[in-house]
Design an enzyme around this catalytic site. Structure first.
Site, PDB file in Angstrom:
ATOM      1  N   ASP A 199      -5.560 -41.017-112.233  1.00 28.49           N
ATOM      2  CA  ASP A 199      -6.186 -41.871-111.228  1.00 28.49           C
ATOM      3  C   ASP A 199      -5.984 -43.312-111.668  1.00 28.49           C
ATOM      4  OD1 ASP A 199      -7.780 -43.369-109.593  1.00 28.49           O
ATOM      5  OD2 ASP A 199      -9.623 -42.243-109.963  1.00 28.49           O
ATOM      6  N   ASN A 232       2.773 -48.848-107.330  1.00 24.13           N
ATOM      7  CA  ASN A 232       3.049 -48.532-105.931  1.00 24.13           C
ATOM      8  C   ASN A 232       1.911 -47.826-105.200  1.00 24.13           C
ATOM      9  OD1 ASN A 232       4.978 -47.617-103.603  1.00 24.13           O
ATOM     10  ND2 ASN A 232       4.090 -45.732-104.440  1.00 24.13           N
ATOM     11  N   TYR A 256      -7.594 -53.473 -96.576  1.00 25.66           N
ATOM     12  CA  TYR A 256      -6.182 -53.295 -96.923  1.00 25.66           C
ATOM     13  C   TYR A 256      -5.465 -54.658 -97.014  1.00 25.66           C
ATOM     14  CZ  TYR A 256      -1.460 -51.265 -96.671  1.00 25.66           C
ATOM     15  OH  TYR A 256      -0.161 -50.912 -96.935  1.00 25.66           O
ATOM     16  N   LYS A 282      -3.715 -56.519-100.285  1.00 30.45           N
ATOM     17  CA  LYS A 282      -2.297 -56.909-100.324  1.00 30.45           C
ATOM     18  C   LYS A 282      -2.146 -58.419-100.519  1.00 30.45           C
ATOM     19  CE  LYS A 282      -0.711 -52.710 -99.790  1.00 30.45           C
ATOM     20  NZ  LYS A 282       0.015 -52.031-100.876  1.00 30.45           N
TER      21      LYS A 282
HETATM   22  C1  BGC Z   1       0.879 -50.013 -93.706  1.00 30.30           C
HETATM   23  C2  BGC Z   1       1.401 -49.189 -92.545  1.00 30.30           C
HETATM   24  C3  BGC Z   1       1.914 -50.093 -91.440  1.00 30.30           C
HETATM   25  C4  BGC Z   1       2.827 -51.181 -91.985  1.00 30.30           C
HETATM   26  C5  BGC Z   1       3.202 -52.196 -90.915  1.00 30.30           C
HETATM   27  C6  BGC Z   1       1.928 -50.990 -94.141  1.00 30.30           C
HETATM   28  O1  BGC Z   1       1.527 -51.718 -95.243  1.00 30.30           O
HETATM   29  O2  BGC Z   1       0.487 -49.151 -94.771  1.00 30.30           O
HETATM   30  O3  BGC Z   1       0.391 -48.335 -92.055  1.00 30.30           O
HETATM   31  O4  BGC Z   1       2.627 -49.324 -90.489  1.00 30.30           O
HETATM   32  O5  BGC Z   1       2.205 -51.851 -93.049  1.00 30.30           O
HETATM   33  O6  BGC Z   1       2.093 -52.633 -90.179  1.00 30.30           O
END
Ligand code: BGC
Length: 268
Positions: free
Chosen positions: A66, A93, A166, A170
């Site tokens: 993990d 990753n 998310y 990022k």
């Molecule tokens: C996401 C995907 C998405 C893509 C473009 C990625 O980082 O995990 O779900 O399709 O970005 O939006």
């Protein structure tokens, strides 16, 4: 693709039992790297990939961990040491999504996504840098002491409604990667990232499997196709090889042009 660009290297790929990580591990092994295939829960998929790698004459080991915990990352590097005597390339990753409208986003899903997609990468990268230093530079082998590649996303640049956790993770990867590159490049540690666009994996299956959803997705991609995991893997080989020796602190967008604001073709 030129053959054996990663000859005599040892790579550790997190989240490699499916999707982009799996493709990276497969292509790295085909290019001559000995690969640690990290997985969290899908042992069967990881072992299937290892069998495939070995059947093709490559070297690989599946290792459960993990990566969102310090112990998990440490155990992965210990496994790399045990099987291959060290690590030259880390591909951080592993990634997940837990989507929710902003006011519905639970603290648990916030923490979970930040924990895997950002903190986990930090922990594994820290472990990698310590190992690289211990191993020392071998100029006969590579001009770099070691290489770290983060899998980021177009969402380090494109805000994403309903996925604040998310996109925040990022965006964090971008500054983590650049701060590390600024701090560590003088030691010949090369740190870079790849920002994939929409790539056909399980994470976004609903967006490309159904025809109508796919057409909506394609409207966001000037190049007119959804990406394949191998598109990312080929870029990762180049970034991990000494062919990209002067590439430092860069995010390579591999997105079919998704970051070009395609809606502005007719608008604005
Ligand atoms: C996401 C995907 C998405 C893509 C473009 C990625 O980082 O995990 O779900 O399709 O970005 O939006």
């Amino acid at each position: 693709m030129q053959h054996l660009q990663l000859k005599n290297t040892r790579a550790l790929v997190t989240g490699a039992s499916s999707g982009i990580g799996e493709a990276i591990a497969r292509v790295f092994a085909a290019q001559g790297s000995s690969v640690i295939v990290n997985y969290l829960s899908d042992q069967e998929a990881a072992e299937r990939l290892i069998r495939e790698i070995r059947d093709n004459g490559g070297r690989g080991e599946a290792v459960q961990a993990d990566i969102s915990t310090a112990e998990g990352c440490a155990s992965l590097f210990a496994a790399a040491e045990h099987h291959f005597g060290g690590v030259d390339i880390l591909v951080a990753n592993a990634g997940i999504q837990r989507d929710a409208a902003f006011t519905e986003l639970s603290l648990e899903d916030w923490n979970k996504v930040i924990g895997v997609n950002l903190t986990g990468h930090f922990l594994c990268a820290q472990e990698a840098v310590r190992r690289f230093r211990r191993q020392g530079l071998d100029p006969a082998k590579s001009p770099a002491l070691g290489k770290i590649i983060f899998t980021s996303s177009v969402h380090q640049a494109i805000p994403w409604a309903g996925r604040a956790n998310y996109a925040t993770a990022k965006g964090g990867i971008k500054m983590l990667m650049e701060s590390m590159a600024q701090e560590l490049s003088s030691e010949k540690i090369r740190v870079n990232a790849i920002a994939p666009g929409a790539i056909k994996t399980a994470i976004n299956r609903d967006d490309w499997e159904d025809r109508e959803a796919k057409n909506e997705l394609l409207a966001l991609i000037p190049y007119g196709r959804v990406g394949e995991p191998s598109d990312i893997a080929k870029a990762a080989v180049w970034l991990a090889s000494d062919e990209s020796d002067y590439v430092v602190g860069t995010t390579l967008f591999v997105d079919g042009g998704m970051t070009l604001y395609p809606s502005f073709r007719e608008g604005g």
